[in-house]
Design a protein around this motif. Sequence first.
Motif, PDB file in Angstrom:
ATOM      1  N   GLU A 209      74.426  44.951  66.514  1.00  0.00           N
ATOM      2  CA  GLU A 209      73.815  46.408  66.866  1.00  0.00           C
ATOM      3  C   GLU A 209      72.982  46.584  65.106  1.00  0.00           C
ATOM      4  O   GLU A 209      73.673  46.701  64.109  1.00  0.00           O
ATOM      5  CB  GLU A 209      75.338  47.731  66.282  1.00  0.00           C
ATOM      6  N   HIS A 217      67.928  55.256  64.115  1.00  0.00           N
ATOM      7  CA  HIS A 217      68.498  55.134  65.464  1.00  0.00           C
ATOM      8  C   HIS A 217      69.029  53.745  65.589  1.00  0.00           C
ATOM      9  O   HIS A 217      68.818  52.917  64.884  1.00  0.00           O
ATOM     10  CB  HIS A 217      67.208  55.218  66.917  1.00  0.00           C
ATOM     11  N   ASN A 218      70.987  54.128  65.706  1.00  0.00           N
ATOM     12  CA  ASN A 218      71.366  53.005  66.302  1.00  0.00           C
ATOM     13  C   ASN A 218      71.069  51.670  67.017  1.00  0.00           C
ATOM     14  O   ASN A 218      71.109  53.263  68.701  1.00  0.00           O
ATOM     15  CB  ASN A 218      72.756  52.831  66.290  1.00  0.00           C
ATOM     16  N   TYR A 219      70.801  51.367  68.075  1.00  0.00           N
ATOM     17  CA  TYR A 219      70.564  50.004  68.944  1.00  0.00           C
ATOM     18  C   TYR A 219      70.934  49.184  68.833  1.00  0.00           C
ATOM     19  O   TYR A 219      71.226  48.468  67.797  1.00  0.00           O
ATOM     20  CB  TYR A 219      69.290  50.955  69.598  1.00  0.00           C
ATOM     21  N   HIS A 220      71.663  48.163  70.558  1.00  0.00           N
ATOM     22  CA  HIS A 220      71.361  46.932  69.880  1.00  0.00           C
ATOM     23  C   HIS A 220      70.137  45.681  70.172  1.00  0.00           C
ATOM     24  O   HIS A 220      69.473  46.229  71.174  1.00  0.00           O
ATOM     25  CB  HIS A 220      72.469  46.765  71.462  1.00  0.00           C
ATOM     26  N   LYS A 221      69.996  45.473  69.177  1.00  0.00           N
ATOM     27  CA  LYS A 221      68.881  44.032  68.700  1.00  0.00           C
ATOM     28  C   LYS A 221      69.155  43.558  69.946  1.00  0.00           C
ATOM     29  O   LYS A 221      70.356  42.185  69.845  1.00  0.00           O
ATOM     30  CB  LYS A 221      68.730  43.364  68.127  1.00  0.00           C
ATOM     31  N   ASP A 223      69.649  43.517  73.934  1.00  0.00           N
ATOM     32  CA  ASP A 223      69.675  44.180  75.022  1.00  0.00           C
ATOM     33  C   ASP A 223      68.506  45.040  75.104  1.00  0.00           C
ATOM     34  O   ASP A 223      68.226  46.049  74.344  1.00  0.00           O
ATOM     35  CB  ASP A 223      70.876  45.202  74.677  1.00  0.00           C
ATOM     36  N   GLU A 225      66.955  46.365  77.532  1.00  0.00           N
ATOM     37  CA  GLU A 225      67.421  48.509  77.584  1.00  0.00           C
ATOM     38  C   GLU A 225      67.967  49.447  76.560  1.00  0.00           C
ATOM     39  O   GLU A 225      67.119  50.295  76.821  1.00  0.00           O
ATOM     40  CB  GLU A 225      68.799  48.273  78.341  1.00  0.00           C
ATOM     41  N   SER A 226      68.561  49.144  75.862  1.00  0.00           N
ATOM     42  CA  SER A 226      68.415  50.394  74.171  1.00  0.00           C
ATOM     43  C   SER A 226      67.574  49.642  73.564  1.00  0.00           C
ATOM     44  O   SER A 226      67.288  50.773  72.680  1.00  0.00           O
ATOM     45  CB  SER A 226      70.028  48.567  73.698  1.00  0.00           C
ATOM     46  N   SER A 227      66.622  48.676  73.365  1.00  0.00           N
ATOM     47  CA  SER A 227      65.221  48.248  73.225  1.00  0.00           C
ATOM     48  C   SER A 227      64.321  49.565  73.187  1.00  0.00           C
ATOM     49  O   SER A 227      63.881  49.957  72.336  1.00  0.00           O
ATOM     50  CB  SER A 227      65.251  46.432  72.322  1.00  0.00           C
ATOM     51  N   LEU A 229      65.192  52.201  75.286  1.00  0.00           N
ATOM     52  CA  LEU A 229      65.589  53.381  74.925  1.00  0.00           C
ATOM     53  C   LEU A 229      64.761  53.701  73.235  1.00  0.00           C
ATOM     54  O   LEU A 229      64.988  55.464  72.848  1.00  0.00           O
ATOM     55  CB  LEU A 229      67.279  53.839  74.614  1.00  0.00           C
ATOM     56  N   HIS A 230      64.894  52.997  72.131  1.00  0.00           N
ATOM     57  CA  HIS A 230      65.539  53.195  70.951  1.00  0.00           C
ATOM     58  C   HIS A 230      63.274  53.780  70.317  1.00  0.00           C
ATOM     59  O   HIS A 230      63.047  54.113  69.540  1.00  0.00           O
ATOM     60  CB  HIS A 230      65.698  51.527  69.741  1.00  0.00           C
TER      61      HIS A 230
END
Length: 395
Positions: A209, A217-221, A223, A225-227, A229-230
Motif C-alpha cells: 500500500e 490517494h492510497n492504493y496497492h502498488k 495490483d 485493479e487498484s492501480s 482505480l488510482h
Amino acid sequence: MEITTDEQTLQYLWEALQTEPRRPRYHWAEQKFCESLKRGWLFYSDIEDMLIAMDSRVDSGGFRIMPLVEHMGISFEEVYFRPRAISSGAMRFDALRPEYYVYLLIQLERVGLAVDTARYVDIMLPSILPRNRKLFSVAELEIFWYKRTRHKQEDVVLYTDKSLRYEEYGDPLKLNSGFTLTLGLDAEDKPFLLMIRAPKYKPQRAPVEVSCPGCGHNYHKGDPESSMLHRKEHKKRMTWLQPQALPAMLLERAEKGPFAELVTCDSPAWKHSEMYNRALAFKREFHYDFTQWKSPNSGREDPDVQGYLFTGEFGEIIGACAFRNRSDDPEIQKWGLQWIWLCPRERRKGHLEQRWRMFRQRFGNFLVEPPVSEAMQGFLKKQGDSELLLLDRKP
Ligand SMILES: [Zn+2]
C-alpha cells in the motif's frame, strides 16, 4: 491447484516425472482429437488412450490418471447416441466437450506431463478469439490466455493429508523439463505431499500500500485493479489540486462581475460540482467523516448555504469556502464560515485577504467554525478579527 490423492499416486508421479516419456505418438492423438471434434464430444474411453499416446508415463499398472482428472474441476457429461427409433433405448457414454479436453491438457501440463498442449490450444483458438464471443466457459478462458500464463501458473500441490501441508519438505529437485518437484515425507518416510512448480513461476510479491505524493490517494502498488482505480482518481483529484484555466468561469465573470464566484442554491450545476470537489478535498485533508457540501449537482435542497469559488486570472478555481446560515442555532444566531480550502500552491498568497472585506459586508460578524488551522488563526489575528473564532464545536 490442490489435488487430494493417495500415497501410491504421489510416489508414482514423483518417480515417473523424473524419467523421460517414451516415443510420443502426438500425430495419432491429434488425429483422434480431430475426429472427435467433428462429433463434438470426446469419450472417456478414448481420452486415456490419447493421453498415454502423448506421454507414456501415464500408462502404468499402479497409476490411474482419470481419478486425478476429476479433482481438476473437470466433469464428464452424459451423452447418448441417437436412438434408431423414438421407442428404442439409448446407449449412455461419459464424454468431454473438446474445449474441456484442452482445458484438461492445460492442467496436465501443469502437473509436468508432456501432452502437447500448445498444439491443441492452437486448434481451438480460432473458435474462441472472434470478438463477437462475449462469454467464455472456464475452459475457453484458460485456452484464451494460455499463451500468457503457460509455465507461469501457481504450484500444483498433490497431497494425501492436507493437515500435514506445512510440515518440512525435502530439497526441491529441478527436472530437465524446467519443472521443480518437492516431496514431503512424513515421520515414517511416507510421501504425503508432492509440489510441482512451473518452469517460469515467480512468486507474486504481495502488493504494497502506497500513498501517491501527487494526489494523496492510497492504493496497492503491483495490483493492476487498484492501480487503475488510482489513475482514475489521480486524474480527477488533480483538477482541483492543480487547477487549470476554466472558460466557463471566464464567461461567468464577464456576465456577473464580482458575483461570479458566489454559489447559491440557484447557481448552475457545474458550480455546485466544483464546490463539492473542494469540500471533498477539505474533508480528506482534515479527515472528516462527511462532506460539507450536500450535492455535487445542485444546491436546491440546501438553501442555507452559500459558497465561494476562489478563482485565478484564467478562471481556474484555486479553492473555495462555504458560509452556513446558523441564525436558527441558539448558540450562534448568525452566519458561520464552515470550511475553507485552497489548493496547496495558492496558500498564503493573500486570496482570502482580498475577499475578507467583502465577506464581512455580506455575512456580517460571522463565526469561523472549527477545525481552524493555525494559519487561519494567524490570519484572523492579523485582521484583528480573532473574536470571530468559534472553538470546540462540532460543525
Ligand atoms: Zn495520484
